[in-house]
Scaffold this active site. Structure first.
Site, PDB file in Angstrom:
ATOM      1  CB  CYS A 230      -3.657   3.326  -1.591  1.00 49.84           C
ATOM      2  SG  CYS A 230      -4.830   4.642  -1.287  1.00 49.84           S
TER       3      CYS A 230
ATOM      4  CG  ASP B 263       0.515  -2.124   6.341  1.00 51.86           C
ATOM      5  OD1 ASP B 263      -0.401  -2.096   7.188  1.00 51.86           O
ATOM      6  OD2 ASP B 263       0.390  -1.639   5.196  1.00 51.86           O
TER       7      ASP B 263
ATOM      8  CD  GLN C  54      -7.070  -4.026   4.538  1.00 52.50           C
ATOM      9  OE1 GLN C  54      -8.015  -4.656   5.037  1.00 52.50           O
ATOM     10  NE2 GLN C  54      -7.248  -2.874   3.929  1.00 52.50           N
TER      11      GLN C  54
ATOM     12  CG  HIS D   4      -1.899   0.993   1.385  1.00 48.30           C
ATOM     13  ND1 HIS D   4      -1.637   2.276   1.791  1.00 48.30           N
ATOM     14  CD2 HIS D   4      -3.233   0.942   1.140  1.00 48.30           C
ATOM     15  CE1 HIS D   4      -2.765   2.972   1.808  1.00 48.30           C
ATOM     16  NE2 HIS D   4      -3.751   2.186   1.413  1.00 48.30           N
TER      17      HIS D   4
ATOM     18  CE  LYS E  20      -7.308   0.126   6.262  1.00 53.49           C
ATOM     19  NZ  LYS E  20      -8.148   0.721   5.247  1.00 53.49           N
TER      20      LYS E  20
END
Ligand code: C6P
Length: 411
Positions: free
Chosen positions: A365, A199, A202, A122, A225
């Site tokens: 993104c 990261d 998600q 991303h 999220k």
């Protein structure tokens, strides 16, 4: 098995209609809907104990400080962090990555060092490192992808090598859905003395994530999220690393002693939280963690596996629809990106919207990834704990209808 109908009742927005059709919300990778416990935690904060934290001796300030720090504890427990001092509140995952890029990396990355990313990052885990690489004359290296959108680890020992200073990788791709082997890559990084950032924007919302098991130096989380409010996220970092880092922002709260000439820094975690923090939304994120924990992350992951594999099979059966990312559900989260040659994703997304189906269209993104795939954009359906197989059926009917409409030669 989750009782989805019961869960759905907790989310007020899921009862609404759009264009006279029941809302089918399949844009969960962008942001998730909020259960009433999260919404009520915000109202409760503002109605009953709104006050600044870590400052006052009065009752309200003590209550807000307690709830704010309780929320930090909840996030720490949720990812199995040894200490809540490892949790720094940020606005979102993007700010958490920027915090590391602007502090740790500024000090540790030197000319000739290498930063290893993946080809599916991303922009939030790419653009900050481009700046670090430019500032420091360091080199960015990318782990390439296989044809089905997994990391191609064939030459990984050449990519992660003695020159590697940092490996910064996405856990679950927001565009491809791929679940990356972050534990294995962290172990590889350790062998060459490199640091690791994961990261987890998600992954933390969708599956059990254990920072002691993965063992990264840094891991970044986005509150919105995972059923929490917007404007709140967190950086997890090992406590000794945070102790050794310079502050990111400077001002009130983060100092211990200030003279006209100089200042010394507060203890963790306040050292990295200059100014009045986003108290209400941190409390809201705590309520989101409570909600997810009560249901159980293993059950949520299992539900997403069921629903995503069901959707994937149906998408594969539609003629003329390409999908991206691995088919093996052990390597895929609840995200499916697809394209129909000749039909622009925005047209497809608009058609679905008129049927009440919310999907995301665009580059998500991940522009370099789109360029690599040879497409400007995709249409993306992303699932969460409140989605049902009958919603997938409506999506599939809608897609079939849309492709019939757009591919009709008379148009
Ligand atoms: N992806 C999507 O629709 P923020 O915006 O800071 O909360 O999260 C940034 C981010 C970082 N990493 C990954 C893997 C992400 O998916 C995102 C956000 C959204 O896919 C908005 S672009």
């Amino acid at each position: 098995m989750l009782d989805i109908q019961k869960i759905r009742k907790d989310f007020p927005v899921l009862g609404r209609e759009v264009y006279g059709k029941p809302l089918i919300y399949l844009d969960n990778a962008a942001t998730t809907q909020k259960p009433d416990t999260v919404i009520r935690s915000l109202v409760d904060y503002y109605e009953n104990y709104n006050s600044n934290v870590h400052r006052g001796v009065h009752k309200l300030s003590m209550e807000s400080t307690e709830r704010f720090e309780e929320a930090r504890e909840k996030v720490a427990c949720f990812i199995n962090s040894k200490s809540s001092n490892s949790i720094i509140w940020t606005r979102n995952a993007t700010e958490a990555i920027n915090l590391v890029a602007n502090t740790w990396a500024q000090e540790h990355v030197k000319s000739g060092d290498e930063i290893v990313l993946t080809a599916m990052e991303h922009h939030s885990n790419l653009v900050p490192w481009q700046k670090v690489a430019k500032d420091k004359q360091a080199l960015l290296k990318y782990i390439p992808l296989t044809a089905d959108g997994r990391l191609d680890l064939t030459n990984i020992d050449d990519i992660i090598c003695s020159r590697t200073k940092l490996v910064s990788i996405v856990h679950v791709s927001n565009s491809l859905g791929t679940i990356n082997p972050v534990e294995e890559l962290t172990a590889k990084a350790r062998k060459v003395g490199a640091s690791v950032l994961v990261d987890a924007a998600q992954s933390v919302p969708h599956m059990p994530v254990d920072v002691q098991q993965i063992d990264p130096d840094f891991l970044t989380i986005s509150g919105h999220k995972m059923l929490g409010p917007t404007g709140i996220g967190a950086l997890y970092a090992k406590e000794d690393i945070l102790e050794s880092m310079e502050p990111f922002l400077r001002g009130g709260e983060m100092v211990l002693e200030v003279t006209y000439e100089d200042a010394s820094w507060n203890s963790l975690p306040m050292r990295f939280e200059a100014g009045t923090p986003n108290i209400a939304d941190a409390v809201g994120m705590g309520a989101a963690v409570d909600y997810l924990s009560a249901i159980g992350m293993k059950s949520i992951r299992q539900h997403e596996v069921d629903i995503t594999s069901y959707a994937l099979d149906a998408i594969k059966a539609i003629n003329g629809l390409d999908h991206y990312g691995p088919d093996d559900m052990s390597q895929r989260g609840g995200v499916i990106s697809f394209n129909s040659p000749g039909v622009h994703p925005h047209d497809l997304g608009t058609f679905l919207d008129r049927l009440g189906i919310a999907v995301r269209t665009g580059h998500h993104c991940t522009m370099p990834l789109m360029r690599m795939l040879g497409v400007p954009a995709t249409t993306r359906a992303s699932f969460y704990l409140y989605n049902t197989k009958s919603e997938v059926d409506v999506l599939i009917d809608g897609l079939t209808e849309a492709l019939g409409y757009f591919n009709d030669g008379s148009r």
